[in-house]
Design a protein around this motif. Structure first.
Motif, PDB file in Angstrom:
ATOM      1  N   TYR A  10       8.005   4.821   0.477  1.00 28.21           N
ATOM      2  CA  TYR A  10       6.847   5.507  -0.095  1.00 28.21           C
ATOM      3  C   TYR A  10       6.969   6.979   0.278  1.00 28.21           C
ATOM      4  O   TYR A  10       7.916   7.387   0.940  1.00 28.21           O
ATOM      5  CB  TYR A  10       5.538   4.914   0.444  1.00 28.21           C
ATOM      6  CG  TYR A  10       5.353   3.462   0.053  1.00 28.21           C
ATOM      7  CD1 TYR A  10       4.827   3.120  -1.183  1.00 28.21           C
ATOM      8  CD2 TYR A  10       5.732   2.431   0.903  1.00 28.21           C
ATOM      9  CE1 TYR A  10       4.675   1.796  -1.561  1.00 28.21           C
ATOM     10  CE2 TYR A  10       5.582   1.100   0.534  1.00 28.21           C
ATOM     11  CZ  TYR A  10       5.056   0.793  -0.699  1.00 28.21           C
ATOM     12  OH  TYR A  10       4.912  -0.507  -1.065  1.00 28.21           O
ATOM     13  N   SER A  36       5.586  -3.515   1.208  1.00 26.74           N
ATOM     14  CA  SER A  36       4.210  -3.438   0.716  1.00 26.74           C
ATOM     15  C   SER A  36       3.412  -2.568   1.674  1.00 26.74           C
ATOM     16  O   SER A  36       3.719  -2.497   2.864  1.00 26.74           O
ATOM     17  CB  SER A  36       3.591  -4.839   0.617  1.00 26.74           C
ATOM     18  OG  SER A  36       3.511  -5.433   1.900  1.00 26.74           O
ATOM     19  N   GLY A  42      -2.596   1.811  -0.551  1.00 24.63           N
ATOM     20  CA  GLY A  42      -2.499   1.500  -1.974  1.00 24.63           C
ATOM     21  C   GLY A  42      -2.144   0.051  -2.223  1.00 24.63           C
ATOM     22  O   GLY A  42      -2.330  -0.805  -1.361  1.00 24.63           O
ATOM     23  N   ASN A  43      -1.619  -0.229  -3.420  1.00 27.36           N
ATOM     24  CA  ASN A  43      -1.353  -1.625  -3.783  1.00 27.36           C
ATOM     25  C   ASN A  43       0.000  -1.812  -4.477  1.00 27.36           C
ATOM     26  O   ASN A  43       0.199  -2.774  -5.190  1.00 27.36           O
ATOM     27  CB  ASN A  43      -2.470  -2.159  -4.684  1.00 27.36           C
ATOM     28  CG  ASN A  43      -2.484  -1.479  -6.035  1.00 27.36           C
ATOM     29  OD1 ASN A  43      -1.758  -0.527  -6.281  1.00 27.36           O
ATOM     30  ND2 ASN A  43      -3.311  -1.964  -6.931  1.00 27.36           N
ATOM     31  N   LEU A  44       0.934  -0.924  -4.242  1.00 24.24           N
ATOM     32  CA  LEU A  44       2.206  -0.968  -4.940  1.00 24.24           C
ATOM     33  C   LEU A  44       3.275  -1.642  -4.086  1.00 24.24           C
ATOM     34  O   LEU A  44       3.673  -1.128  -3.036  1.00 24.24           O
ATOM     35  CB  LEU A  44       2.652   0.456  -5.304  1.00 24.24           C
ATOM     36  CG  LEU A  44       3.872   0.592  -6.196  1.00 24.24           C
ATOM     37  CD1 LEU A  44       3.625  -0.043  -7.561  1.00 24.24           C
ATOM     38  CD2 LEU A  44       4.233   2.065  -6.360  1.00 24.24           C
ATOM     39  N   LYS A  46       7.172  -2.715  -3.681  1.00 26.61           N
ATOM     40  CA  LYS A  46       8.441  -2.194  -4.182  1.00 26.61           C
ATOM     41  C   LYS A  46       9.587  -3.072  -3.704  1.00 26.61           C
ATOM     42  O   LYS A  46       9.558  -3.590  -2.586  1.00 26.61           O
ATOM     43  CB  LYS A  46       8.669  -0.763  -3.709  1.00 26.61           C
ATOM     44  CG  LYS A  46       7.660   0.222  -4.269  1.00 26.61           C
ATOM     45  CD  LYS A  46       7.985   1.639  -3.811  1.00 26.61           C
ATOM     46  CE  LYS A  46       7.013   2.647  -4.388  1.00 26.61           C
ATOM     47  NZ  LYS A  46       7.373   4.022  -4.029  1.00 26.61           N
ATOM     48  N   SER A  57       8.992  -1.980  -9.151  1.00 26.07           N
ATOM     49  CA  SER A  57       7.689  -1.715  -8.541  1.00 26.07           C
ATOM     50  C   SER A  57       6.672  -2.631  -9.194  1.00 26.07           C
ATOM     51  O   SER A  57       6.716  -2.840 -10.407  1.00 26.07           O
ATOM     52  CB  SER A  57       7.256  -0.262  -8.772  1.00 26.07           C
ATOM     53  OG  SER A  57       8.101   0.621  -8.112  1.00 26.07           O
ATOM     54  N   ASN A  59       2.417  -3.587  -9.364  1.00 28.27           N
ATOM     55  CA  ASN A  59       0.990  -3.511  -9.040  1.00 28.27           C
ATOM     56  C   ASN A  59       0.422  -4.890  -9.298  1.00 28.27           C
ATOM     57  O   ASN A  59       0.279  -5.296 -10.436  1.00 28.27           O
ATOM     58  CB  ASN A  59       0.265  -2.498  -9.935  1.00 28.27           C
ATOM     59  CG  ASN A  59       0.371  -1.092  -9.432  1.00 28.27           C
ATOM     60  OD1 ASN A  59       0.404  -0.868  -8.236  1.00 28.27           O
ATOM     61  ND2 ASN A  59       0.435  -0.148 -10.338  1.00 28.27           N
ATOM     62  N   ASN A  63      -6.198  -1.282  -9.504  1.00 27.93           N
ATOM     63  CA  ASN A  63      -5.825   0.023  -8.956  1.00 27.93           C
ATOM     64  C   ASN A  63      -6.660   0.449  -7.761  1.00 27.93           C
ATOM     65  O   ASN A  63      -6.212   1.235  -6.939  1.00 27.93           O
ATOM     66  CB  ASN A  63      -5.894   1.097 -10.043  1.00 27.93           C
ATOM     67  CG  ASN A  63      -4.762   0.962 -11.034  1.00 27.93           C
ATOM     68  OD1 ASN A  63      -3.736   0.359 -10.737  1.00 27.93           O
ATOM     69  ND2 ASN A  63      -4.946   1.515 -12.216  1.00 27.93           N
TER      70      ASN A  63
END
Length: 77
Positions: A10, A36, A42-44, A46, A57, A59, A63
């Motif tokens: 990130y 994670s 956040g909530n992304l 990868k 990536s 989600n 959001n």
């Protein structure tokens, strides 16, 4: 030992922390790195290869979800 590869999953300004799991999730004989964000990050989710190249990536929540996500991997043959 020495570091072979190094990358930021990130933005380097992220001070929330991350969760990490490693395993062969696409059954190609090579392990992938799944990361994670922890709460506030956040909530992304990868997925990276072992050199740190982004594969995908995801989600998986809305959001505005910001409570942190735990990841785990297991073999289900």
């Amino acid at each position: 030992g020495f570091v072979k590869y190094q990358f930021f999953a990130y933005k380097k300004e992220n001070h929330y922390g991350i969760n990490v799991a490693v395993g062969d999730i696409n059954n190609n004989g090579k392990s992938e790195i799944i990361v994670s964000p922890k709460k506030g990050g956040g909530n992304l989710i990868k997925i990276f290869d072992k050199q740190g190249f982004l594969i995908k990536s995801l989600n998986i929540f809305s959001n505005d979800f910001d409570e942190g996500i735990n990841v785990a991997i297991m073999n289900v043959e």
